[in-house]
Design an enzyme around this catalytic site. Structure first.
Site, short mmCIF file in Angstrom:
data_model
loop_
_atom_site.label_atom_id
_atom_site.label_comp_id
_atom_site.label_asym_id
_atom_site.label_seq_id
_atom_site.Cartn_x
_atom_site.Cartn_y
_atom_site.Cartn_z
N ASP A 145 54.54 39.49 34.90
CA ASP A 145 54.76 38.46 35.82
C ASP A 145 55.53 37.17 34.94
O ASP A 145 56.75 36.95 35.43
CB ASP A 145 53.46 37.89 36.35
N ASP B 216 40.06 38.42 26.34
CA ASP B 216 39.97 39.74 26.25
C ASP B 216 41.50 40.22 25.34
O ASP B 216 42.33 39.52 25.21
CB ASP B 216 39.81 40.61 27.55
N ASP C 34 44.34 43.09 25.42
CA ASP C 34 44.94 44.34 26.33
C ASP C 34 46.07 44.94 25.25
O ASP C 34 46.84 44.07 24.73
CB ASP C 34 45.67 43.83 27.45
P1 ATP Z 1 43.57 36.03 31.15
O1 ATP Z 1 43.15 37.35 30.76
O2 ATP Z 1 43.48 34.96 29.97
O3 ATP Z 1 43.23 35.53 32.28
P2 ATP Z 1 46.10 37.58 31.02
O4 ATP Z 1 47.49 36.96 30.99
O5 ATP Z 1 45.57 38.25 29.98
O6 ATP Z 1 45.24 36.24 31.21
P3 ATP Z 1 45.27 39.60 32.91
O7 ATP Z 1 44.88 39.64 34.30
O8 ATP Z 1 44.14 40.13 31.95
O9 ATP Z 1 45.99 38.22 32.52
O10 ATP Z 1 46.39 40.52 32.71
C1 ATP Z 1 47.06 41.15 31.36
C2 ATP Z 1 48.45 41.23 31.52
O11 ATP Z 1 49.09 41.98 32.48
C3 ATP Z 1 49.30 39.72 31.96
O12 ATP Z 1 49.52 38.93 30.81
C4 ATP Z 1 50.48 40.25 32.41
O13 ATP Z 1 51.41 40.43 31.59
C5 ATP Z 1 50.25 41.63 33.31
N1 ATP Z 1 49.76 41.20 34.65
C6 ATP Z 1 48.58 41.22 35.29
N2 ATP Z 1 48.74 40.97 36.54
C7 ATP Z 1 49.89 41.14 36.88
C8 ATP Z 1 50.56 41.02 37.95
N3 ATP Z 1 49.94 40.75 39.33
N4 ATP Z 1 51.88 41.26 38.20
C9 ATP Z 1 52.56 41.35 36.96
N5 ATP Z 1 52.07 41.46 35.81
C10 ATP Z 1 50.81 41.31 35.64
MG MG Z 2 43.66 39.34 29.89
#
Ligand code: ATP
Ligand code: MG
Length: 485
Positions: A173, A94, A96
């Protein structure tokens, strides 16, 4: 006169000291725990001709959002998994967006948007089935902040203080999750040395890992998930606290952990994720009864059922379905995860004289009630899960009209796949799987191109092998369950 002046200076000294302390505090980074300040060459800006992220690979809708925000004068970026995954030549799940615009300002710009969020406010901009999530730059909190944002143990209770793009990067994170792509210059902005870690395939927590895990223990699960998904190694300092702090996951609401479990096991890397969860002693926090069953087998492999073999078979099958773009359901995974704990409980009840069917019902009920203390299981998944279990008692009955009735059951297909998995995991079921395979071949409508044994699907409610007529009848009597509901 001179003694007087000295006296005044001495009298003013405490005030001067307070002023200096106040000035120092105001210059501290607005982060909860001492986060390494960005290295001197940060932020690094990587111009378009030096990185592979092209607009062709981005979602048109995400670009629309970015352009509209830019035209309205707001600084905005794509951030997180989408930038990371494109750089790794993977398909992003997705897109963001992070922006300086406040949620209400974003909402005003997009008629097709909705304000959402419990822990923090976000905007979802909807384009048909695609949702672009837009978040305002957030900052963490000063550790001296006593405004009730943090629990005694350092956990963040609220996380909705707005900040600058740098604050936003440093509260993320992992360094590879803090890469920002802008449509102002089509460059990548790296605030936490994420590109170097990405090139070295290293997962590194931004700031002090222990403090960041204490702020949000779910980050331990995220570390494991990304290590498995990206095939990255976890940097030693990021890895070290995990086992020590694993118990903190117990403070996370069971509903949030359920959502995390779905990401852990339904993203296509469940088997590796499972191995890492066990290695870091996180698995037992999520599934205590299952961990117990795994340990019983390790202690006494001759006497105990091989719980691990069943889980591996379930994860492997799920991973292969995800890779083929087929649907998967949490009901099936949970049925596998809790099968052996439920069987043990059922056995104990039978030993007390309860017949098999009521023993299975009672055992299912008890095991589910225990599990939801750790991770919730919404009813739309726990119900089909019970049915998959219940059908395991019906599948061995091969005489009279019994097979026909079992075959007619809406959950037959998932139960049959579950049966095959039990056999793959080493259970001797007296050729039952093969018998049911043959039964279906014998009873399949002539026009149906029924898949071969090796290609069986699992847990799929949208079973293509059924005739339209039968499918319609089932839909009326029972709503579909699964990921696609
Ligand atoms: P994917 O969507 O492929 O699982 P993602 O890195 O995009 O991986 P998401 O859960 O969609 O993960 O979160 C988007 C972004 O928000 C992350 O890349 C990170 O920068 C931030 N993020 C999400 N959850 C946390 C958290 N618990 N603590 C700190 N930052 C976070
Ligand atoms: Mg994501």
């Amino acid at each position: 006169m001179y003694p007087n002046l000295t006296g005044i200076i001495i009298a003013l000294l405490p005030f001067a000291a307070i002023l200096v302390i106040l000035m120092m505090n105001s210059r501290r980074p607005s982060v909860l725990n001492p986060v390494e300040s960005p290295k001197s060459d940060l932020p690094r800006v990587i111009p378009r001709d030096q990185h592979p992220v092209s607009r062709r690979e981005l979602s048109d809708n995400a670009l629309k959002v970015l352009y509209r925000l830019k035209d309205a004068g707001y600084d905005s970026y794509l951030v997180g998994g989408c930038v990371r995954d494109i750089l790794l030549d993977k398909h992003p799940k997705d897109f963001d967006v992070a922006t300086e615009a406040h949620p209400e300002q974003v909402h005003e710009l997009f008629r097709n948007s909705r304000l959402i969020g419990r822990r923090f406010k976000l905007v979802h901009v909807r384009f048909g089935r695609e949702i672009i999530e837009v978040a305002t730059f957030r900052a963490s909190h000063d550790s001296n902040d006593k405004s009730g944002q943090q629990s005694e143990g350092g956990m963040l209770l609220r996380d909705n203080v707005y900040g600058t793009v740098i604050d936003d990067a440093l509260r993320r994170d992992f360094t590879v999750n803090a890469l920002y792509y802008s449509v102002k210059d089509f460059a990548i902005h790296d605030y936490a040395n994420g590109l170097e870690d990405l090139n070295n395939r290293t997962l590194r927590m931004i700031g002090d890992p222990e403090a960041r895990y204490r702020e949000d223990p779910v980050r331990m699960l995220r570390a494991v998930r990304f290590a498995a998904k990206l095939q990255f190694s976890i940097e030693p300092g990021t890895e070290e606290p995990i086992k020590r702090l694993a118990d903190l996951l117990g403070n996370i609401p069971a509903a949030r952990l359920f959502e995390e479990v779905l990401k852990l096991f339904l993203s296509g890397d469940a088997e590796t994720t499972f191995e890492l969860l066990r290695e870091f002693e996180l698995f037992g926090i999520l599934f205590p009864a299952t961990e117990h069953a795994l340990q019983l087998f390790e202690l006494n492999p001759k006497q105990q059922p091989d719980c691990e073999a069943l889980l591996r078979a379930a994860f492997r099958s799920t991973d292969s379905r995800v890779r083929q773009g087929k649907s998967v359901t949490p009901a099936f995974i949970y049925a596998a995860l809790l099968w052996h704990p439920m069987q043990r409980r059922m056995g104990a009840l039978q030993a007390k004289g309860l017949p098999a069917v009521p023993a299975l019902h009672q055992a299912s009920q008890e095991i589910i009630l225990e599990q939801i203390q750790s991770t919730t299981i919404p009813r739309r998944f726990s119900q089909p899960m019970r049915e998959i279990w219940e059908l395991q008692l019906r599948l061995p009955r091969r005489t009279g009209r019994r097979p026909e009735q079992t075959f007619e059951h809406p959950r037959f297909r998932a139960a049959y796949d579950f049966l095959l998995m039990r056999e793959i995991a080493g259970e001797d079921l007296d050729g039952l799987g093969e018998w049911w395979t043959q039964y279906q071949l014998d009873h399949a409508p002539a026009t149906t191109n029924y898949p071969q044994h090796a290609e069986r699907e699992h847990g799929n409610d949208n079973d293509e092998s059924r005739t339209p007529k039968r499918r319609r009848r089932r839909r009326r009597s029972k709503p579909a369950t699964g990921n696609n509901d």
